[in-house]
Scaffold this motif. Structure first.
Motif, short mmCIF file in Angstrom:
data_model
loop_
_atom_site.label_atom_id
_atom_site.label_comp_id
_atom_site.label_asym_id
_atom_site.label_seq_id
_atom_site.Cartn_x
_atom_site.Cartn_y
_atom_site.Cartn_z
N PRO A 196 0.82 -1.22 0.00
CA PRO A 196 0.00 0.00 0.00
C PRO A 196 0.85 1.28 0.00
CG PRO A 196 -0.83 -1.54 1.63
CD PRO A 196 0.50 -2.06 1.17
N SER A 197 1.99 1.24 0.70
CA SER A 197 2.87 2.41 0.75
C SER A 197 3.45 2.72 -0.62
CB SER A 197 4.00 2.21 1.76
OG SER A 197 3.48 2.06 3.07
N CYS A 198 3.83 1.68 -1.36
CA CYS A 198 4.36 1.88 -2.72
C CYS A 198 3.28 2.45 -3.64
CB CYS A 198 4.87 0.56 -3.28
SG CYS A 198 6.52 0.11 -2.68
N LEU A 199 2.07 1.90 -3.54
CA LEU A 199 0.97 2.40 -4.36
C LEU A 199 0.67 3.87 -4.05
CD1 LEU A 199 -1.45 -0.68 -4.28
CD2 LEU A 199 0.02 0.07 -6.16
N MET A 200 0.69 4.21 -2.77
CA MET A 200 0.45 5.60 -2.37
C MET A 200 1.58 6.50 -2.84
SD MET A 200 -1.52 7.81 -1.02
CE MET A 200 -2.74 6.78 -0.18
N ALA A 201 2.82 6.00 -2.77
CA ALA A 201 3.97 6.79 -3.22
C ALA A 201 3.87 7.06 -4.73
CB ALA A 201 5.27 6.06 -2.90
N ILE A 202 3.46 6.05 -5.50
CA ILE A 202 3.28 6.24 -6.94
C ILE A 202 2.17 7.26 -7.22
CG2 ILE A 202 2.54 5.08 -9.07
CD1 ILE A 202 3.88 2.54 -7.97
N TRP A 203 1.10 7.15 -6.46
CA TRP A 203 -0.01 8.11 -6.58
C TRP A 203 0.47 9.53 -6.32
CZ3 TRP A 203 -5.00 7.81 -8.17
CH2 TRP A 203 -5.88 8.83 -7.79
N MET A 204 1.28 9.70 -5.27
CA MET A 204 1.81 11.02 -4.94
C MET A 204 2.75 11.54 -6.01
SD MET A 204 0.50 12.16 -2.06
CE MET A 204 -1.04 11.51 -2.70
N LEU A 205 3.53 10.64 -6.63
CA LEU A 205 4.43 11.05 -7.72
C LEU A 205 3.64 11.53 -8.93
CD1 LEU A 205 7.38 8.49 -7.79
CD2 LEU A 205 7.49 10.95 -7.35
N ILE A 206 2.54 10.85 -9.23
CA ILE A 206 1.69 11.27 -10.35
C ILE A 206 1.11 12.66 -10.08
CG2 ILE A 206 -0.44 10.77 -11.61
CD1 ILE A 206 0.14 7.79 -11.14
N LEU A 207 0.66 12.88 -8.84
CA LEU A 207 0.15 14.19 -8.46
C LEU A 207 1.24 15.25 -8.53
CD1 LEU A 207 -2.05 16.04 -7.34
CD2 LEU A 207 -1.48 15.24 -5.04
N LEU A 208 2.43 14.89 -8.08
CA LEU A 208 3.56 15.82 -8.13
C LEU A 208 3.91 16.18 -9.56
CD1 LEU A 208 5.63 17.18 -6.17
CD2 LEU A 208 7.15 15.26 -6.66
N LYS A 209 3.86 15.19 -10.46
CA LYS A 209 4.18 15.42 -11.85
C LYS A 209 3.16 16.33 -12.54
CE LYS A 209 6.24 14.78 -15.84
NZ LYS A 209 5.28 15.55 -16.66
N SER A 210 1.95 16.42 -12.00
CA SER A 210 0.94 17.29 -12.60
C SER A 210 1.28 18.76 -12.44
CB SER A 210 -0.43 17.00 -11.99
OG SER A 210 -0.49 17.41 -10.63
N GLU A 211 2.21 19.07 -11.50
CA GLU A 211 2.62 20.47 -11.32
C GLU A 211 4.11 20.68 -11.56
OE1 GLU A 211 -0.57 22.68 -8.53
OE2 GLU A 211 1.24 21.98 -7.51
N TRP A 212 4.95 19.74 -11.16
CA TRP A 212 6.38 19.85 -11.41
C TRP A 212 6.70 19.19 -12.76
CZ3 TRP A 212 9.51 18.71 -6.29
CH2 TRP A 212 9.10 19.62 -5.31
#
Length: 325
Positions: A106-122
């Motif tokens: 679950p932590s890896c899935l959440m980390a990937i989700w956060m990276l996708i969100l981060l990529k939407s702005e950075w």
């Protein structure tokens, strides 16, 4: 703050829903507003076109702040559970492996989700401009992937919508739907920059754009006293901080120290989002359609901004320029 459209993406290839049809904004219908509202979203305006930012611009950096801390937290959890399960013991039991997998996956899935969100702005785009081409009666739109398209002004289905968090945070916005030949299927969507918790307040912003396209720049030039200094360049750090502070316009002066600290914290991820992103550039084909005369009497851009915008930060917002968040 409304990220709907950026994350998650708008749903396309679908029919118009009942609410969109009910709240349609017709180009030819005059709305009787006491005032119209550019809402500090204009990049430039002249006799031929009006260019504005996207609805994500005001909140840029806030999503990446959440994503960065979310990703960092998940990375910390993964590192911690890996250490305790495999490096802090001479014997690795089945329970250790099971516990590791329960936390790790679950932590890896959440980390990937956060990276996708981060990529939407950075590492994306500094902003996504929309250009209302009055001369050719077109709307030129920047997509999230950097591509552009043009659509006839008279064929766009404008309506006020509601973000996907309907119960948690009612942010209304004005969307322009590009329809298929059947006149019902949405094949693309762009948005005007303003969002507001009150649908009626958005009509003042819509009327500003509508009057420009239907009645000409003379009908709106009097309310544009500030333009965003981001035409063909990145937003600077100081202006980004000013942009965040402007969201507190009208707040009591005794709150300024607290508000400044808050804006300063948010200004860091905003600046990182700007410096890691590319500046949008219109294709030459669109620029050729949008030539500006040097002596255009309605030319308004950032070069005509007040020299000391900081002085106006905590004045009571006027009826013309109240910022909608």
């Amino acid at each position: 703050m409304d990220y709907y459209g950026l994350f998650p993406k708008f749903k396309l290839n679908r029919p118009l829903n009942e609410a969109e049809i009910k709240y349609q904004l017709n180009n030819g219908d005059v709305i009787n507003c006491q005032s119209i509202m550019p809402d500090a979203k204009v990049i430039s305006m002249n006799s031929n076109f009006l260019e504005m930012v996207d609805k994500y611009y005001s909140s840029k950096g806030l999503g990446s702040l959440v994503a960065f801390f979310g990703f960092s937290s998940m990375l910390f959890v993964i590192t911690l559970v890996t250490f305790f399960c495999f490096f802090d013991s001479n014997y690795i039991s089945l329970n250790d492996v099971v516990f590791f997998l329960i936390v790790f996956i679950p932590s890896c899935l959440m980390a990937i989700w956060m990276l996708i969100l981060l990529k939407s702005e950075w590492f994306a785009w500094t902003h996504y401009p929309v250009r209302f081409d009055r001369k050719n009666r077109l709307v030129h739109v920047s997509r999230l992937n950097g591509s552009t398209y043009s659509v006839p002004w008279d064929s766009v289905f404008f309506t006020s919508g509601l973000n996907h968090r309907k119960d948690a945070n009612k942010d209304y916005y004005i969307s322009g739907h590009v329809l298929a030949d059947d006149g019902e299927t949405v094949i693309d969507t762009f948005c005007l920059p303003a969002t507001h918790s009150d649908r009626k307040q958005l009509e003042r912003h819509w009327e500003f754009v509508r009057r420009y396209m239907e009645e000409g720049p003379d009908s709106v030039v009097g309310v544009v006293d500030f333009c965003l200094p981001i035409a063909k360049k990145r937003e600077g750090y100081r202006f980004g901080l000013l942009c965040l502070l402007s969201g507190f316009n009208g707040a009591p002066l005794f709150l300024f120290p607290f508000l400044f600290v808050l804006a300063f914290i948010f200004s860091i991820p905003r600046y990182l989002a700007m410096v890691t992103s590319r500046v949008p550039v219109w294709p030459e084909s669109i620029e050729l359609q949008c030539q500006v005369d040097k002596d255009d009497p309605y030319l308004v851009d950032a070069s005509r901004n007040p020299k000391h915008p900081w002085r106006n930060l905590f004045k009571k917002p006027s009826t013309h320029h109240r910022e909608s968040r």
